[in-house]
Design an enzyme around this catalytic site. Structure first.
Site, PDB file in Angstrom:
ATOM      1  N   GLY A 182      -6.048  -3.841  -7.390  1.00 49.03           N
ATOM      2  CA  GLY A 182      -7.183  -2.988  -7.027  1.00 49.03           C
ATOM      3  C   GLY A 182      -6.709  -1.631  -6.521  1.00 49.03           C
ATOM      4  N   ARG A 206     -13.333 -13.900  -0.595  1.00 47.23           N
ATOM      5  CA  ARG A 206     -12.470 -14.529   0.415  1.00 47.23           C
ATOM      6  C   ARG A 206     -13.245 -15.297   1.468  1.00 47.23           C
ATOM      7  NH1 ARG A 206      -7.783  -9.824   0.789  1.00 47.23           N
ATOM      8  NH2 ARG A 206      -6.666 -10.608  -1.045  1.00 47.23           N
ATOM      9  N   LYS A 223     -12.874  -8.865  -2.899  1.00 46.41           N
ATOM     10  CA  LYS A 223     -11.407  -8.738  -2.983  1.00 46.41           C
ATOM     11  C   LYS A 223     -10.916  -9.552  -4.190  1.00 46.41           C
ATOM     12  CE  LYS A 223     -10.971  -6.128   0.652  1.00 46.41           C
ATOM     13  NZ  LYS A 223     -10.525  -4.739   0.482  1.00 46.41           N
ATOM     14  N   SER A 235     -13.258   2.364   3.045  1.00 45.41           N
ATOM     15  CA  SER A 235     -12.274   1.949   2.043  1.00 45.41           C
ATOM     16  C   SER A 235     -11.150   2.965   1.917  1.00 45.41           C
ATOM     17  CB  SER A 235     -12.955   1.774   0.678  1.00 45.41           C
ATOM     18  OG  SER A 235     -11.970   1.713  -0.341  1.00 45.41           O
ATOM     19  N   SER A 250       0.830  -1.214   0.000  1.00 51.24           N
ATOM     20  CA  SER A 250       0.000   0.000   0.000  1.00 51.24           C
ATOM     21  C   SER A 250       0.862   1.261   0.000  1.00 51.24           C
ATOM     22  CB  SER A 250      -0.894   0.032   1.244  1.00 51.24           C
ATOM     23  OG  SER A 250      -1.853  -0.979   1.177  1.00 51.24           O
ATOM     24  N   ASP A 279      -7.285  -7.285   5.335  1.00 53.54           N
ATOM     25  CA  ASP A 279      -6.553  -8.246   4.506  1.00 53.54           C
ATOM     26  C   ASP A 279      -6.085  -9.464   5.308  1.00 53.54           C
ATOM     27  OD1 ASP A 279      -6.980  -6.642   2.326  1.00 53.54           O
ATOM     28  OD2 ASP A 279      -5.049  -5.623   2.456  1.00 53.54           O
ATOM     29  N   GLN A 297      -8.900   2.757  -0.271  1.00 53.69           N
ATOM     30  CA  GLN A 297      -8.660   3.001  -1.697  1.00 53.69           C
ATOM     31  C   GLN A 297      -9.544   4.135  -2.187  1.00 53.69           C
ATOM     32  OE1 GLN A 297      -9.197  -0.822  -3.570  1.00 53.69           O
ATOM     33  NE2 GLN A 297      -7.260  -1.608  -2.770  1.00 53.69           N
ATOM     34  N   ARG A 351       1.471   4.245  -3.084  1.00 55.68           N
ATOM     35  CA  ARG A 351       1.233   5.659  -2.758  1.00 55.68           C
ATOM     36  C   ARG A 351       2.506   6.489  -2.937  1.00 55.68           C
ATOM     37  NH1 ARG A 351      -2.478   2.563  -0.272  1.00 55.68           N
ATOM     38  NH2 ARG A 351      -4.339   3.479   0.671  1.00 55.68           N
ATOM     39  N   ARG A 358      -3.556 -13.959  -0.845  1.00 53.06           N
ATOM     40  CA  ARG A 358      -3.737 -14.128   0.606  1.00 53.06           C
ATOM     41  C   ARG A 358      -4.385 -15.472   0.950  1.00 53.06           C
ATOM     42  NH1 ARG A 358      -1.355  -9.560   1.903  1.00 53.06           N
ATOM     43  NH2 ARG A 358      -2.078  -7.636   0.934  1.00 53.06           N
TER      44      ARG A 358
HETATM   45  C1  S3P Z   1      -5.814  -1.068   0.358  1.00 50.58           C
HETATM   46  C2  S3P Z   1      -7.030  -0.949   0.988  1.00 50.58           C
HETATM   47  C3  S3P Z   1      -7.917  -2.079   1.273  1.00 50.58           C
HETATM   48  C4  S3P Z   1      -7.143  -3.386   1.239  1.00 50.58           C
HETATM   49  C5  S3P Z   1      -6.283  -3.503   0.025  1.00 50.58           C
HETATM   50  C6  S3P Z   1      -5.267  -2.383  -0.012  1.00 50.58           C
HETATM   51  C7  S3P Z   1      -5.043   0.146   0.066  1.00 50.58           C
HETATM   52  O1  S3P Z   1      -8.925  -2.120   0.287  1.00 50.58           O
HETATM   53  O2  S3P Z   1      -8.039  -4.468   1.284  1.00 50.58           O
HETATM   54  O3  S3P Z   1      -5.613  -4.739  -0.002  1.00 50.58           O
HETATM   55  O4  S3P Z   1      -3.861   0.062  -0.288  1.00 50.58           O
HETATM   56  O5  S3P Z   1      -5.621   1.233   0.173  1.00 50.58           O
HETATM   57  P1  S3P Z   1     -10.286  -1.250   0.402  1.00 50.58           P
HETATM   58  O6  S3P Z   1      -9.965   0.165   0.305  1.00 50.58           O
HETATM   59  O7  S3P Z   1     -11.103  -1.739  -0.768  1.00 50.58           O
HETATM   60  O8  S3P Z   1     -10.875  -1.649   1.719  1.00 50.58           O
END
Ligand code: S3P
Length: 429
Positions: free
Chosen positions: A94, A348, A344, A167, A22, A317, A169, A26, A390
């Protein structure tokens, strides 16, 4: 590719896990908007980060590998990205597609984001809807719900957005778009989610304030400040597999060094502690604005517990590996409020329940979680990763305590975040 794992008779030693996925993604996106170069150390080399890097290179960003596993990014400034000639392929990431949507919403040129069949089945309306409200033109397949996504942005205005799902993300996508908007952008979270975007933005001179569940970003007047160097801690989500292995394998004793312990990510510590484990945080310190520590664990008999509410986004996760731990705990472990797990890399809830059952576990699926009855003695079986890193690594840990031999099909899915996991594990057993 199949991976065969045998029952472990020992598990001892120290491991270092790869950099946080993550934070890497970023760091890459934000360093690209800085004036000047940034050296990222602890950069994760994996499918997800390679997908993000490839997208940024198609937008004109120059990045080169430096000494000792570093990645040097030549920032192009806030308004320096160029229209890509090709589709931006986010592969199965994602995080990449959702964060890139926010970044692309801020650009006046056209961009098209797509990825693997797995990614093209994941919901994107959670970002397309609010980005459109900020003024971006966004289209997607299936009523703007699925990738490919096409975006033409620019001319955004900030807004206040109450996220329907917790979320990170979505939050990050809106904050990235907010960098390019007129006026402030506020995102309100139903529960706290990982705050790496906010921390990095602040370090780069962007005004980002948190007040309760609201995060407000004020668009910067110029380029993001170059911090020169960024250090990425070890990924707690990768460490979690060793953490659980070190608790459930009899006589195990493990240290996992240099792991990021940001409180928005440590739900797994709280969960395992509630089950009776003790996780020792050794030499806690900060690197690059993120808390880091070595983690020491040893074999412990676990008790069942109930998990729901605010803990879930902080362990989102780690629920599959928590389910593995629960098969070894005395009593009924209940996990609720985790319906997000169904969208996911795989569903899961269905995947981990189905595969652990093949190994003899007693698990009931709920719409938003699972009930796991323990302890059960697992037995080796032929199981499948469902194309989900995972799930693959969770099954590998379950295999350590199963009698006999376990074959995990489609093992290569671990390349998404943790290439070489099996070699690290083999060194400890
Ligand atoms: C992530 C946020 C989470 C997580 C993903 C990574 C991120 O997802 O499950 O593996 O890097 O911001 P969500 O924002 O969909 O919850």
């Amino acid at each position: 590719m199949d991976l065969i794992i045998k029952h472990a008779t020992r598990l001892k030693g120290t491991v270092t896990v790869p950099g946080d996925r993550s934070i890497c993604i970023r760091a890459l996106l934000l360093a690209s908007l800085a004036a000047g170069p940034t050296t990222i150390s602890g950069w994760l080399e994996s499918n997800d980060t390679h997908a993000a890097l490839d997208c940024m290179q198609k937008l004109g960003v120059v990045a080169e590998r430096g000494a000792n596993g570093t990645l040097v990014i030549q920032g192009r400034g806030l308004h320096g990205l160029v229209e890509p000639e090709q589709i931006l392929n986010c592969q199965s990431s994602g995080t990449t597609i959702r964060l890139m949507s926010g970044l692309m919403a801020g650009q006046s040129f056209l961009s098209i984001l797509s990825g693997s069949a797995q990614l093209r089945a994941r919901p994107m309306d959670r970002v397309t809807l609010p980005l459109r409200q900020m003024g971006a033109m966004v289209w997607g397949r299936a009523g703007d719900r699925l990738p490919p996504l096409a975006l033409r942005g620019g001319d955004l205005h900030g807004m206040t957005y109450r996220m329907p799902v917790a979320s990170a993300q979505v939050k990050s996508a809106l904050l990235l778009a907010g960098l390019f908007a007129a006026g402030p952008t506020t995102v309100i979270e139903p529960a706290s989610t990982r705050d790496h975007t906010e921390r990095l933005m602040r370090a780069m001179g962007v005004e980002v304030h948190s007040a309760g569940s609201a995060i407000t970003l004020h668009p910067p007047a110029g380029d993001l400040r170059s911090v020169g160097e960024m250090s990425i801690p070890g990924d707690i989500s990768s460490a979690a597999f060793f953490l659980v292995a070190g608790i459930i394998v009899p006589q195990a004793q493990l240290t996992i060094s240099q792991v990021g312990v940001n409180p928005t990510r440590t739900g797994i510590f709280d969960a395992l502690t509630a089950m009776g484990a003790s996780i020792n945080l050794i030499a806690p310190h900060e690197i690059g604005g993120e808390p880091v520590a070595d983690l020491a664990v040893r074999y412990t008999t676990l008790q069942a517990a109930t998990f729901s509410g605010e803990l879930i986004p902080r362990a989102i996760d780690e629920i599959p590996i928590l389910a593995v731990a629960a098969t070894q705990a005395r009593g009924e472990t209940i996990i609720r409020d985790a319906a997000e797990l169904r969208v996911k890399e795989s569903d899961r809830i269905a995947a981990i329940s189905m595969e652990l059952r093949k190994m003899g576990a007693s698990i009931e699926e709920l719409a938003d979680g699972m009930v796991i009855h323990g302890p059960t003695s697992l037995r080796g079986a032929r199981v499948h990763s469902h194309g989900d890193h995972r799930i693959a690594m969770s099954l590998a840990v379950a295999a350590l305590v199963a009698q006999g031999e376990t074959t995990i099909e489609d093992w290569e899915s671990v390349e998404k975040t943790f290439p070489g996991f099996e070699r690290l594990l083999a060194r400890l057993t």
